[in-house]
Design an enzyme around this catalytic site. Structure first.
Site, PDB file in Angstrom:
ATOM      1  N   SER A   1       8.356  -6.777   3.454  1.00 43.10           N
ATOM      2  CA  SER A   1       7.194  -5.922   3.209  1.00 43.10           C
ATOM      3  C   SER A   1       6.541  -5.543   4.535  1.00 43.10           C
ATOM      4  O   SER A   1       5.885  -6.367   5.174  1.00 43.10           O
ATOM      5  CB  SER A   1       6.189  -6.674   2.329  1.00 43.10           C
ATOM      6  OG  SER A   1       5.044  -5.876   2.150  1.00 43.10           O
TER       7      SER A   1
ATOM      8  N   HIS B   1      10.408  -2.658   2.507  1.00 41.42           N
ATOM      9  CA  HIS B   1       9.432  -2.429   1.438  1.00 41.42           C
ATOM     10  C   HIS B   1       8.178  -1.808   2.025  1.00 41.42           C
ATOM     11  O   HIS B   1       7.500  -2.403   2.856  1.00 41.42           O
ATOM     12  CB  HIS B   1       9.098  -3.752   0.742  1.00 41.42           C
ATOM     13  CG  HIS B   1       8.288  -3.587  -0.498  1.00 41.42           C
ATOM     14  ND1 HIS B   1       8.818  -3.214  -1.712  1.00 41.42           N
ATOM     15  CD2 HIS B   1       6.962  -3.721  -0.711  1.00 41.42           C
ATOM     16  CE1 HIS B   1       7.862  -3.148  -2.624  1.00 41.42           C
ATOM     17  NE2 HIS B   1       6.728  -3.456  -2.040  1.00 41.42           N
TER      18      HIS B   1
ATOM     19  N   ASP C   1       4.578  -0.290   1.161  1.00 38.19           N
ATOM     20  CA  ASP C   1       3.522  -0.200   0.135  1.00 38.19           C
ATOM     21  C   ASP C   1       2.599   0.964   0.459  1.00 38.19           C
ATOM     22  O   ASP C   1       2.041   1.022   1.555  1.00 38.19           O
ATOM     23  CB  ASP C   1       2.711  -1.499   0.099  1.00 38.19           C
ATOM     24  CG  ASP C   1       3.530  -2.642  -0.472  1.00 38.19           C
ATOM     25  OD1 ASP C   1       3.709  -3.655   0.229  1.00 38.19           O
ATOM     26  OD2 ASP C   1       4.022  -2.492  -1.600  1.00 38.19           O
TER      27      ASP C   1
ATOM     28  N   PHE D   1      -2.878  -6.204  -2.509  1.00 40.55           N
ATOM     29  CA  PHE D   1      -3.086  -6.992  -1.291  1.00 40.55           C
ATOM     30  C   PHE D   1      -1.942  -7.972  -1.061  1.00 40.55           C
ATOM     31  O   PHE D   1      -1.379  -8.516  -2.022  1.00 40.55           O
ATOM     32  CB  PHE D   1      -4.409  -7.778  -1.387  1.00 40.55           C
ATOM     33  CG  PHE D   1      -5.609  -6.893  -1.524  1.00 40.55           C
ATOM     34  CD1 PHE D   1      -6.047  -6.499  -2.782  1.00 40.55           C
ATOM     35  CD2 PHE D   1      -6.262  -6.405  -0.398  1.00 40.55           C
ATOM     36  CE1 PHE D   1      -7.140  -5.641  -2.930  1.00 40.55           C
ATOM     37  CE2 PHE D   1      -7.361  -5.551  -0.531  1.00 40.55           C
ATOM     38  CZ  PHE D   1      -7.789  -5.175  -1.799  1.00 40.55           C
TER      39      PHE D   1
ATOM     40  N   ASP E   1       8.013  -8.766  -6.494  1.00 43.23           N
ATOM     41  CA  ASP E   1       7.114  -8.352  -5.425  1.00 43.23           C
ATOM     42  C   ASP E   1       5.783  -9.092  -5.531  1.00 43.23           C
ATOM     43  O   ASP E   1       5.025  -8.882  -6.457  1.00 43.23           O
ATOM     44  CB  ASP E   1       6.879  -6.841  -5.538  1.00 43.23           C
ATOM     45  CG  ASP E   1       6.012  -6.312  -4.415  1.00 43.23           C
ATOM     46  OD1 ASP E   1       5.683  -5.116  -4.441  1.00 43.23           O
ATOM     47  OD2 ASP E   1       5.648  -7.104  -3.516  1.00 43.23           O
ATOM     48  N   GLY E   2       5.557  -9.980  -4.537  1.00 50.14           N
ATOM     49  CA  GLY E   2       4.261 -10.662  -4.523  1.00 50.14           C
ATOM     50  C   GLY E   2       4.445 -12.177  -4.502  1.00 50.14           C
ATOM     51  O   GLY E   2       4.969 -12.748  -5.442  1.00 50.14           O
TER      52      GLY E   2
ATOM     53  N   GLY F   1       7.179 -11.119   2.037  1.00 51.58           N
ATOM     54  CA  GLY F   1       5.977 -10.771   2.813  1.00 51.58           C
ATOM     55  C   GLY F   1       5.412 -11.976   3.528  1.00 51.58           C
ATOM     56  O   GLY F   1       6.154 -12.763   4.127  1.00 51.58           O
TER      57      GLY F   1
HETATM   58  C1  DX5 Z   1       1.043  -6.066  -2.822  1.00 51.57           C
HETATM   59  C2  DX5 Z   1       2.343  -5.501  -2.319  1.00 51.57           C
HETATM   60  C3  DX5 Z   1       3.305  -6.539  -1.859  1.00 51.57           C
HETATM   61  C4  DX5 Z   1       2.794  -7.433  -0.759  1.00 51.57           C
HETATM   62  C5  DX5 Z   1       3.602  -8.693  -0.750  1.00 51.57           C
HETATM   63  O1  DX5 Z   1       0.424  -5.108  -3.626  1.00 51.57           O
HETATM   64  O2  DX5 Z   1       2.983  -4.782  -3.339  1.00 51.57           O
HETATM   65  O3  DX5 Z   1       4.498  -5.892  -1.424  1.00 51.57           O
HETATM   66  O4  DX5 Z   1       2.939  -6.818   0.473  1.00 51.57           O
HETATM   67  O5  DX5 Z   1       3.015  -9.565   0.158  1.00 51.57           O
HETATM   68  P1  DX5 Z   1       2.994 -11.147  -0.115  1.00 51.57           P
HETATM   69  O6  DX5 Z   1       4.428 -11.588   0.021  1.00 51.57           O
HETATM   70  O7  DX5 Z   1       2.112 -11.676   0.955  1.00 51.57           O
HETATM   71  O8  DX5 Z   1       2.484 -11.343  -1.493  1.00 51.57           O
HETATM   72 ZN    ZN Z   2       4.896  -3.864  -2.907  1.00 56.09          ZN
END
Ligand code: DX5
Ligand code: ZN
Length: 221
Positions: free
Chosen positions: A8, A33, A35, A144, A176-177, A198
């Site tokens: 991400s 990825h 966002d 976030f 994702d997340g 991420g």
């Molecule tokens: C949040 C995003 C994710 C985020 C993941 O809305 O869609 O892609 O960047 O980050 P982490 O791994 O820290 O949850």
């Molecule tokens: Zn995302």
């Protein structure tokens, strides 16, 4: 098929993005990825459409995995130059006409994916399975990085895998997340194919990027 990685970029070193992309590309990572947030569907803003378009420049083999957290996402497709090799996730909860948005992505030569937030049941994707490359299963509430996993995400992942195995086994699952070192192996065993990595893994500062990527692949093989 082994697990595919999609780091991400909003969690990367934002002052050296060109180097970050070149490093991931050289490491053979499949996706980046990206966002995109409109500050309406989610209360946050990340990259604008110019940045999303510019990410293509240094890319050789790595592909854009664009996650659009915005109402009526089709309004941004031209500015992002959506095209061949891109995979593009739009939110079920953010489109008036999901079928039309998915068709628009495919018309541009990209792979459409359908994202569902934690409070949206997996059954919501049932009518779209023949039109998508993957379901983007949000395992945090969108908006976030650095959030804890949403309650029930693992069970929801297994339920989604069951639905896809019965209805259309060609459709992949992207998670994702909070795809953390601790959770990614279980996510793989429950059916995840593409992993958005991420702050809780690849960009978690525990390892240099190349070691982190290698470790991640070993956990989701
Ligand atoms: C949040 C995003 C994710 C985020 C993941 O809305 O869609 O892609 O960047 O980050 P982490 O791994 O820290 O949850
Ligand atoms: Zn995302």
């Amino acid at each position: 098929m082994a697990g595919l990685l999609s780091p991400s970029v909003m969690c990367a070193d934002l002052l050296h993005l060109n180097d970050e992309i070149e490093k991931l590309d050289a490491l053979g990572v499949e996706f980046l990825h990206i966002d995109f947030m409109d500050n309406k569907f989610v209360p946050n803003i990340t990259f604008d459409t110019n940045m999303v378009r510019s990410f293509k420049k240094p890319m050789k083999n790595i592909r854009r995995d664009i996650h659009i957290m915005a109402f009526e996402p089709q309004q941004f497709f031209d500015a992002m130059e959506i095209g061949e090799r891109d995979i593009v996730s739009v939110h079920y909860e953010a489109c008036e006409d999901v079928h039309a948005v998915l068709a628009d992505i495919r018309k541009r030569g990209a792979e459409p994916c359908l994202a569902i937030s934690p409070d949206t049941p997996v059954d919501a994707v049932r009518d779209y399975l023949d039109e998508i490359y993957a379901v983007l299963l949000m395992t945090v509430y969108p908006g976030f990085a650095g959030q804890p996993m949403a309650k029930g995400s693992m069970e929801k992942l297994s339920a989604l895998k069951k639905l896809l195995s019965e209805e259309n086994p060609h459709v992949l699952i992207e998670v994702d997340g909070h795809v953390s070192w601790e959770h990614c192996g279980e996510m793989r065993s429950r059916g995840a194919d593409i992993f958005v990595a991420g702050s809780s893994s690849v960009y978690g500062k525990d390892y240099p990027l190349d070691e982190a990527v290698k470790k991640f692949y070993s956990l989701v093989d």
